[in-house]
Structures are given as C-alpha cells and as structure tokens.
Design an enzyme around this catalytic site. Structure first.
Site, short mmCIF file in Angstrom:
data_model
loop_
_atom_site.label_atom_id
_atom_site.label_comp_id
_atom_site.label_asym_id
_atom_site.label_seq_id
_atom_site.Cartn_x
_atom_site.Cartn_y
_atom_site.Cartn_z
N GLU A 46 -5.08 1.17 -4.21
CA GLU A 46 -4.28 0.32 -3.33
C GLU A 46 -4.03 0.98 -1.98
OE1 GLU A 46 -3.36 -2.79 -3.72
OE2 GLU A 46 -4.04 -3.01 -5.79
N ASN A 50 -5.60 -0.15 1.62
CA ASN A 50 -4.72 -0.48 2.75
C ASN A 50 -5.13 0.26 4.00
OD1 ASN A 50 -3.16 -2.28 1.31
ND2 ASN A 50 -1.38 -0.97 1.16
N ARG A 105 -6.05 -11.37 0.56
CA ARG A 105 -5.24 -10.22 0.15
C ARG A 105 -3.98 -10.75 -0.51
NH1 ARG A 105 -8.68 -6.84 -0.33
NH2 ARG A 105 -7.02 -5.38 -0.72
#
Length: 146
Positions: A46, A50, A105
């Site tokens: 994650e 990002n 997303r």
C-alpha cells in the site's frame, strides 16, 4: 539486538512486489505468524503503491526508499518518497478518500496501514514528498520469549 536494512528503487509498479518480498524476507528472522507477515507485506504494498501513483504520478525517475529496523519483537518501517507530497494529510487518511478515482483507487490504503500496524505516522510537505512511519509488535516473538 537491533538489526536494520535499507533499500531504494525506481518508482515503477513492478518494484512493488520486490519491496514486499524484500521486507518479508528481512523480518522472517523474527518468525512472525502468517497473519503478521501478510499484514506487513500488505502495508508495504500500500505504501509503495501510494508513493508511485500519488507521490510520483508514475514517473519512473522517482525513487522510493524503505528502511526497516528490527529491535526485540518490534518491526519499524519507513517508506519515503520525494514526490509531490500530500496537501492535507488529515483528509488523505480518511477512509475512501482518493485523488485518483479515474484509476479506480479505493482510498483505503492509509486505513489498511493503520489497521494492520500498531502505529502509523504520516509526514508530508507539498513539493517535498511523504514519509510513512509504521510500527508493529509481533506476537509470536513475545510467546517465544516467555
């Protein structure tokens, strides 16, 4: 005893799995449970995603940095980029918030990180990048010490 490692790599989506596996291999020395290992791998995925998508907007010239420190039964992770930064961290960490809805997303990255780790801190400055500091205390290690 304290042990640490650092890696850096190009902000390419294919390097996300490299980061996940590298961190998992490093923390394997603590003999984490499968759940703990899965959670840490997910968190790394994650955070790196990002950095690549939001921090660098898929610019492969960007560099993602990861450091991992093991001390006792605790894993401390720092994932850092020198990308765009986050305008409003408080807003960004809210569930379902995303700046890239066109990329489908979900806006759950920070929520997942926060739920899977014992501590999460996000430091970001526009135009300078983002630092995500994460900490997790492993339970299996505690059981082995008793």
């Amino acid at each position: 005893m304290k042990n640490n490692m650092e890696i850096k790599f190009s902000a390419l989506s294919q390097n996300e799995s490299f980061a996940r596996v590298t961190v998992a291999a490093f923390i394997a020395q603590l003999d984490p449970t499968m759940d703990e290992l899965t959670e840490i791998k997910t968190v790394v995925s994650e955070a790196v995603t990002n950095s690549i998508i939001h921090g660098y907007e898929n610019d492969p010239e960007g560099i993602v940095y990861i450091s991992c420190i093991i001390e006792g039964d605790t894993v401390e992770l720092t994932i850092r980029d020198e990308g765009l930064g986050i305008t409003n961290v408080d807003e960004a960490i809210q569930p379902l918030y995303t700046t890239k809805p066109e990329l489908e997303r979900s806006g759950m990255g920070f929520t997942i990180m926060e739920n899977f780790m014992d501590e999460m801190r996000v430091i970001s400055h526009e135009g300078e990048g983002t630092i995500i500091r994460l900490k997790k205390h492993l339970t299996k290690s505690k059981a082995l010490c008793n």
